[in-house]
Write a protein that holds these residues in place. Structure first.
Motif, mmCIF file in Angstrom:
data_model
loop_
_atom_site.group_PDB
_atom_site.id
_atom_site.type_symbol
_atom_site.label_atom_id
_atom_site.label_comp_id
_atom_site.label_asym_id
_atom_site.label_seq_id
_atom_site.Cartn_x
_atom_site.Cartn_y
_atom_site.Cartn_z
ATOM 1 N N GLU A 147 19.983 61.281 46.524
ATOM 2 C CA GLU A 147 20.400 60.662 47.780
ATOM 3 C C GLU A 147 21.907 60.458 47.659
ATOM 4 O O GLU A 147 22.381 59.747 46.780
ATOM 5 C CB GLU A 147 19.655 59.343 47.975
ATOM 6 C CG GLU A 147 19.993 58.611 49.227
ATOM 7 C CD GLU A 147 19.454 59.244 50.499
ATOM 8 O OE1 GLU A 147 19.768 58.730 51.576
ATOM 9 O OE2 GLU A 147 18.714 60.255 50.420
ATOM 10 N N LEU B 75 18.639 51.820 51.732
ATOM 11 C CA LEU B 75 17.823 51.628 50.538
ATOM 12 C C LEU B 75 16.336 51.502 50.869
ATOM 13 O O LEU B 75 15.489 51.853 50.058
ATOM 14 C CB LEU B 75 18.294 50.388 49.766
ATOM 15 C CG LEU B 75 19.758 50.415 49.304
ATOM 16 C CD1 LEU B 75 20.098 49.118 48.582
ATOM 17 C CD2 LEU B 75 20.056 51.614 48.440
ATOM 18 N N HIS C 88 14.032 54.565 50.524
ATOM 19 C CA HIS C 88 13.753 55.086 49.185
ATOM 20 C C HIS C 88 12.272 55.012 48.836
ATOM 21 O O HIS C 88 11.744 55.910 48.185
ATOM 22 C CB HIS C 88 14.575 54.353 48.132
ATOM 23 C CG HIS C 88 16.017 54.731 48.156
ATOM 24 N ND1 HIS C 88 16.929 54.234 47.261
ATOM 25 C CD2 HIS C 88 16.716 55.561 48.960
ATOM 26 C CE1 HIS C 88 18.117 54.733 47.513
ATOM 27 N NE2 HIS C 88 18.016 55.545 48.542
ATOM 28 N N TYR D 73 10.645 57.906 50.437
ATOM 29 C CA TYR D 73 10.988 59.137 49.718
ATOM 30 C C TYR D 73 10.164 59.243 48.437
ATOM 31 O O TYR D 73 9.627 60.295 48.111
ATOM 32 C CB TYR D 73 12.471 59.159 49.354
ATOM 33 C CG TYR D 73 13.412 59.337 50.518
ATOM 34 C CD1 TYR D 73 12.979 59.763 51.770
ATOM 35 C CD2 TYR D 73 14.764 59.071 50.366
ATOM 36 C CE1 TYR D 73 13.851 59.924 52.824
ATOM 37 C CE2 TYR D 73 15.654 59.232 51.418
ATOM 38 C CZ TYR D 73 15.191 59.650 52.639
ATOM 39 O OH TYR D 73 16.072 59.815 53.669
ATOM 40 N N ARG D 74 10.071 58.143 47.714
ATOM 41 C CA ARG D 74 9.313 58.122 46.452
ATOM 42 C C ARG D 74 7.847 58.443 46.731
ATOM 43 O O ARG D 74 7.222 59.200 45.992
ATOM 44 C CB ARG D 74 9.460 56.740 45.805
ATOM 45 C CG ARG D 74 8.792 56.573 44.479
ATOM 46 C CD ARG D 74 9.654 57.105 43.367
ATOM 47 N NE ARG D 74 8.879 58.100 42.656
ATOM 48 C CZ ARG D 74 9.352 58.893 41.733
ATOM 49 N NH1 ARG D 74 10.590 58.855 41.396
ATOM 50 N NH2 ARG D 74 8.593 59.758 41.136
ATOM 51 N N MET E 133 14.639 60.433 40.537
ATOM 52 C CA MET E 133 15.185 60.010 41.818
ATOM 53 C C MET E 133 16.558 59.386 41.548
ATOM 54 O O MET E 133 16.654 58.398 40.811
ATOM 55 C CB MET E 133 14.260 59.004 42.492
ATOM 56 C CG MET E 133 12.802 59.473 42.605
ATOM 57 S SD MET E 133 12.579 60.933 43.619
ATOM 58 C CE MET E 133 12.515 60.201 45.230
ATOM 59 N N PHE F 235 20.379 57.995 43.037
ATOM 60 C CA PHE F 235 21.190 57.461 44.128
ATOM 61 C C PHE F 235 22.652 57.648 43.725
ATOM 62 O O PHE F 235 23.171 56.919 42.890
ATOM 63 C CB PHE F 235 20.857 55.981 44.342
ATOM 64 C CG PHE F 235 21.606 55.329 45.476
ATOM 65 C CD1 PHE F 235 21.268 55.602 46.787
ATOM 66 C CD2 PHE F 235 22.625 54.425 45.226
ATOM 67 C CE1 PHE F 235 21.941 54.979 47.838
ATOM 68 C CE2 PHE F 235 23.297 53.802 46.260
ATOM 69 C CZ PHE F 235 22.956 54.086 47.574
ATOM 70 N N LEU G 3 16.714 49.648 44.077
ATOM 71 C CA LEU G 3 16.906 50.992 44.614
ATOM 72 C C LEU G 3 15.590 51.699 44.906
ATOM 73 O O LEU G 3 15.577 52.908 45.138
ATOM 74 C CB LEU G 3 17.743 51.834 43.654
ATOM 75 C CG LEU G 3 19.199 51.408 43.509
ATOM 76 C CD1 LEU G 3 19.907 52.284 42.483
ATOM 77 C CD2 LEU G 3 19.910 51.457 44.836
ATOM 78 N N PHE H 248 14.880 54.626 42.547
ATOM 79 C CA PHE H 248 16.008 55.524 42.317
ATOM 80 C C PHE H 248 16.882 54.965 41.196
ATOM 81 O O PHE H 248 16.945 53.755 40.987
ATOM 82 C CB PHE H 248 16.858 55.666 43.582
ATOM 83 C CG PHE H 248 16.305 56.639 44.589
ATOM 84 C CD1 PHE H 248 17.019 57.779 44.931
ATOM 85 C CD2 PHE H 248 15.083 56.417 45.198
ATOM 86 C CE1 PHE H 248 16.517 58.672 45.865
ATOM 87 C CE2 PHE H 248 14.580 57.301 46.134
ATOM 88 C CZ PHE H 248 15.298 58.434 46.456
#
Length: 170
Positions: free
Chosen positions: A74, A85, A88, A91-92, A102, A104, A114, A117
């Protein structure tokens, strides 16, 4: 952010060596970055099922080798918000493999969680790219290596606020 993501994608594709990419990403000891002989792929704006709550998302950069997703990056070039944030977790959740790292990538280290991340600073990326530039220098790669170093200089000046020696008053 898109310009830096595009250039960073290009840089990773130019490096193309799994061990060196592991170093750039602050993961030099990650075995999965060194074992496969398959080429590295770096994709931009990869659509995923989850981002913000009840929305799909787009991953800035995804590094893959064969069918394995090695890392998701990211990319942030400006001050991030809590909203940045929050996605995330989505995304995970969209990445099924716990082996996918992952990352950041940002100028400043966040003070908050995070969401799975790991923080990586642009400053660390720049130092590493400068350090590996000599490994990349081969007669057929001189121009590409010069462009990588030009990218590093642009990040240092525009994102990190480094000042050119010519602009320092004597």
């Amino acid at each position: 952010e898109e310009v830096y993501s595009d250039w960073f994608q290009w840089v990773l594709l130019q490096v193309a060596d799994t061990r060196l990419i592991g170093r750039i990403l602050g993961s030099p000891h990650r075995v999965r970055f060194a074992n496969s002989q398959e080429p590295i792929r770096v994709d931009r704006e990869v659509r995923v099922e989850h981002g913000h709550i009840d929305q799909t998302g787009r991953l800035d950069l995804v590094i893959s080798q064969g069918s394995a997703r090695l890392a998701v990056i990211e990319v942030k070039t400006r001050a991030y918000s809590e909203s940045d944030l929050q996605k995330h977790k989505g995304y995970r959740d969209s990445i099924s493999s716990p082996e996918t790292e992952m990352i950041f990538l940002s100028v400043d280290s966040p003070d908050s969680d995070l969401g799975g991340f790991r923080f990586l600073s642009w400053a660390d990326v720049c130092v590493t790219l400068r350090g590996i530039a000599s490994c990349l220098l081969q007669p057929e790669r001189i121009l590409g290596t010069a462009l990588i170093l030009a990218f590093v200089g642009a990040v240092e000046q525009n994102l990190l606020g480094f000042v050119s020696p010519e602009t320092i008053p004597m």
